[in-house]
Design an enzyme around this catalytic site. Structure first.
Site, mmCIF file in Angstrom:
data_model
loop_
_atom_site.group_PDB
_atom_site.id
_atom_site.type_symbol
_atom_site.label_atom_id
_atom_site.label_comp_id
_atom_site.label_asym_id
_atom_site.label_seq_id
_atom_site.Cartn_x
_atom_site.Cartn_y
_atom_site.Cartn_z
ATOM 1 N N GLY A 106 0.825 -1.216 0.000
ATOM 2 C CA GLY A 106 0.000 0.000 0.000
ATOM 3 C C GLY A 106 0.855 1.259 0.000
ATOM 4 N N ARG A 167 1.136 -6.040 -4.903
ATOM 5 C CA ARG A 167 1.395 -6.893 -3.734
ATOM 6 C C ARG A 167 1.830 -8.301 -4.130
ATOM 7 N NH1 ARG A 167 -0.224 -4.661 0.990
ATOM 8 N NH2 ARG A 167 -1.860 -3.085 0.950
ATOM 9 N N ASP A 198 5.765 -7.807 4.350
ATOM 10 C CA ASP A 198 5.767 -8.807 3.279
ATOM 11 C C ASP A 198 6.792 -8.456 2.195
ATOM 12 O OD1 ASP A 198 3.803 -10.392 4.443
ATOM 13 O OD2 ASP A 198 2.200 -9.162 3.616
ATOM 14 N N LYS A 224 8.506 0.877 4.923
ATOM 15 C CA LYS A 224 7.357 1.717 4.565
ATOM 16 C C LYS A 224 6.081 1.078 5.069
ATOM 17 C CE LYS A 224 4.768 0.069 2.209
ATOM 18 N NZ LYS A 224 3.649 -0.605 1.514
ATOM 19 N N THR A 225 5.213 1.792 5.640
ATOM 20 C CA THR A 225 3.821 1.399 5.872
ATOM 21 C C THR A 225 3.173 2.364 6.848
ATOM 22 O OG1 THR A 225 2.243 -0.249 6.606
ATOM 23 C CG2 THR A 225 4.373 -0.374 7.673
ATOM 24 N N ASP A 227 0.880 1.553 8.672
ATOM 25 C CA ASP A 227 0.443 0.763 9.833
ATOM 26 C C ASP A 227 1.367 0.908 11.050
ATOM 27 O OD1 ASP A 227 -1.375 -0.050 8.000
ATOM 28 O OD2 ASP A 227 -0.892 -2.178 8.067
HETATM 29 P P1 FBP Z 1 1.174 -2.089 3.604
HETATM 30 O O1 FBP Z 1 1.409 -2.988 4.756
HETATM 31 O O2 FBP Z 1 1.472 -2.690 2.302
HETATM 32 O O3 FBP Z 1 1.851 -0.771 3.796
HETATM 33 O O4 FBP Z 1 -0.393 -1.729 3.513
HETATM 34 C C1 FBP Z 1 -1.068 -1.305 4.617
HETATM 35 C C2 FBP Z 1 -2.525 -1.058 4.363
HETATM 36 O O5 FBP Z 1 -2.765 0.321 4.250
HETATM 37 C C3 FBP Z 1 -3.318 -1.694 5.504
HETATM 38 O O6 FBP Z 1 -3.475 -0.807 6.560
HETATM 39 C C4 FBP Z 1 -4.597 -2.091 4.837
HETATM 40 O O7 FBP Z 1 -5.204 -3.193 5.459
HETATM 41 C C5 FBP Z 1 -4.172 -2.442 3.462
HETATM 42 O O8 FBP Z 1 -3.030 -1.671 3.188
HETATM 43 C C6 FBP Z 1 -5.235 -2.177 2.458
HETATM 44 O O9 FBP Z 1 -4.725 -2.300 1.182
HETATM 45 P P2 FBP Z 1 -5.516 -3.055 0.049
HETATM 46 O O10 FBP Z 1 -6.668 -2.186 -0.289
HETATM 47 O O11 FBP Z 1 -4.515 -3.201 -1.039
HETATM 48 O O12 FBP Z 1 -5.950 -4.376 0.629
#
Ligand code: FBP
Length: 607
Positions: A106, A167, A198, A224-225, A227
């Site tokens: 994300g 992803r 991941d 990065k994230t 979260d």
């Molecule tokens: P990353 O761990 O890849 O940074 O993504 C985090 C995130 O924003 C989560 O908080 C959320 O659950 C997810 O991506 C939602 O992404 P998608 O819509 O691709 O499932």
């Protein structure tokens, strides 16, 4: 009024002039100077790469025997020792290196500044290549050369759109063959993967394969994230993107608390993004002081069932009602369902079923057909629980998992599930107020007015989901600087010939310390798609951490009175632009969260 003849040519011209990332704000943001850690500043004061030396810190391997078997080459090369950046002019003379970078997972605010940092570290003697569409683009060889001019144009802007992202999990032999082809064809000396747990897991595996096969291409990860779950004690306090996202959500939640207290009739149920960790929710709670904030990790620790959570919320709603407060804001972490013990069991059972029969289930035309297929495969308790959930939620739970085996929690409407259950419980309480005031020995003496207040309770709710709003925004000054520094760190590591590390920066309160963490030292094993897999460990909220303790010490007062605070919009310049996330400042034992220090400011000019 309003006829075509009255159009102001000047303003009409300004409208088109601001197209393509040229709003007045974006043009000003591009000029924002960024703080730069001393190790990246040469004697002439210019930005240049740093060198790395070993520290006396070695990460503890989670499962040494297994990891030794899976990552023998990386472990024998890096010995799991943490590196530290030091000021050294020597890497400046290196030329001819080709380094490619991709975004994965994300979006998170600051991604474009990572690219700028990489470019600044590599200087004009080396090339920075971009990989379009994340890991998938790496497999497909979708590579292009990034010009300084293009980067200067996206400096300090939000989003991942310059490269795109996806992803894809890199796992199969065929995928490794394809990516090796891309690396060899483009003569890459370095591959930088900007991603979460991941994606950094991908980086750890790729580094091992390259070492095994003698491919001389450094692999470096960047944390990065939004979260906030890519964090490693005091070596890496947080990932980039968390600060911006939490400030955006805090502004919006602050506005809701203010609106709730103004309209005095609504309970706002706000689900906040963050797939697993409740770090975002905890930070937003510390910023805004809502009536309730659920923290998934605490719920798991205390083994609280869905009914216990509903009881707690209804208790707060009733307590406030008795004080004449009929409104409030409830924060719900996105990943909550996976932490409620009975839901967790259900999801684990579903994961196994989907791993085996996913295709067959997706092909079934109706939810009823799917239920008939799935229920007999579940344990009786899980089948009963699943049947008690709203149908939309059942549908969400049986959605296909992402490539890494994650449940798509962003699509599960937990806030609506809670609203439904709470409404039911409140209506029960209205009919039987003794359920609140207690019976027999445990009875609390209630006045007739108090009983009447409970009998006449009404609950008006609004549900919200805040997530995507915070991922691609213009980075805060902190994220802009932090991401730029991470880019500088990764570029320096490649020039210094290091591989299998994640770039890190710490000591945000005293000029910034530049680090490199061995990726294998961060690997643990988790159940994914019904199987045990090696993945980078997520950092979750711990209930003895200072940030949680401060929250827990205050939440009862926030529940019983309106003590909310509204942090307002992000300031990119001015008095509040240097604020750190409060949870980070608490957990790192900084003296102040209001004034981060990541070095002297520099105007970023890319050559
Ligand atoms: P990353 O761990 O890849 O940074 O993504 C985090 C995130 O924003 C989560 O908080 C959320 O659950 C997810 O991506 C939602 O992404 P998608 O819509 O691709 O499932």
């Amino acid at each position: 009024m309003g006829t075509a003849e009255m159009i102001s040519e000047e303003v009409a011209g300004q409208v088109t002039k601001t197209e393509g990332r040229h709003s007045i704000f974006e043009d000003e943001a591009r000029k924002m100077p960024l703080p730069v850690c001393p190790v990246f500043l040469g004697k002439d004061g210019e930005i240049r790469p740093a060198r790395f030396r070993e520290t006396n810190i070695a990460l503890t391997l989670k499962n040494p025997e297994q990891l030794q078997r899976v990552f023998p080459k990386t472990l024998s090369k890096n010995r799991n020792v943490v590196l530290e950046g030091i000021a050294d002019e020597s890497l400046r003379s290196i030329t001819g290196k080709r380094v490619a970078v991709l975004f994965s997972g994300g979006p998170a605010a600051g991604g474009h500044n990572v690219l700028a940092g990489l470019k600044a570290a590599l200087g004009k003697g080396n090339s920075l290549l971009g990989i379009r569409k994340g890991p998938k683009g790496l497999l497909n060889g979708d590579v292009f050369e990034i010009s300084s001019q293009a980067l200067q144009n996206i400096l300090n802007t939000g989003g991942f759109d310059f490269l795109g992202t996806d992803r894809t999990k890199i796992k199969t032999q065929d995928q490794f063959e394809k990516l090796k082809e891309t690396v060899l064809k483009n003569r890459l000396d370095g591959l930088v993967i900007v991603g979460g747990d991941d994606s950094n897991t991908n980086a750890a595996f790729i580094a091992e394969v390259f070492e095994k096969e003698g491919i001389r291409c450094s692999v470096i990860g960047i944390p990065k994230t939004i979260d906030g779950d890519m964090a490693v004690g005091n070596l890496l306090p947080i990932s980039f993107g968390f600060d911006t996202a939490t400030k955006i959500y805090s502004e919006l939640v602050g506005n809701l608390t203010q609106d709730a207290a103004s309209a005095v009739k609504y309970w706002h149920f706000v689900k906040l993004m963050g797939r697993t960790a409740s770090k975002i929710t905890l930070e937003v709670a510390l910023q805004t002081k809502p009536a309730i904030a659920l923290i998934s990790e605490e719920i798991a620790e205390k083994n609280m069932s869905l009914e216990d959570i509903v009881d707690y919320i209804v208790w707060v709603i009733t307590e406030r009602r008795l004080k004449g407060i009929n409104h409030g804001v409830i924060l719900i972490p996105e990943g909550l369902v996976e932490f409620i013990p009975e839901m967790r069991t259900l999801i684990q059972e579903l994961n196994k079923i989907l791993a085996e029969y996913g295709r067959d289930i997706q092909d079934l035309p109706t939810l009823k057909n799917k239920q008939e297929f799935i229920y007999p495969l579940l344990s009786p308790q899980s089948a009963q629980l699943m049947a008690s959930l709203p149908e939309e939620m059942e549908e969400m739970l049986i959605l296909d998992r992402d490539d890494h085996g994650n449940v798509k929690v962003s699509q599960i409407e937990t806030e609506k599930l809670l609203v439904e259950k709470i409404r039911y419980r409140v209506s029960e309480l209205k009919r039987h107020p003794d359920k609140f005031f207690g019976k027999g020995e445990s009875r609390i003496d209630a006045t007739p007015e108090q009983v009447e207040k409970v009998r006449s309770m009404s609950l008006s709710t609004q549900s919200h989901f805040l997530g995507y709003e915070g991922r691609s925004a213009k980075p805060t000054l902190f994220d802009a600087a932090f991401a730029f520094l991470l880019g500088l760190t990764a570029g320096s590591l490649v020039l210094d010939g290091k591989t299998g590390y994640m770039a890190a920066v710490t000591d945000f309160d005293k000029g910034g310390r530049v680090m490199a963490l061995p990726l294998v030292g961060l690997v643990t094993s988790e159940m994914r798609k019904g199987k045990q897999e090696h993945v980078i460990e997520k950092s979750l909220v711990t209930i003895n951490s200072p940030s949680f303790v401060v929250f827990a010490e205050n939440r009862e007062r926030w529940a019983k009175e309106d003590l909310f605070s509204s942090p307002g919009p992000i300031q990119h310049w001015g008095p509040t632009s240097r604020q750190l996330p409060i949870s980070v400042a608490l957990d790192q034992s900084y003296k102040d969260f209001r004034n981060f220090d990541l070095g002297e400011e520099r105007q970023v000019k890319l050559e």
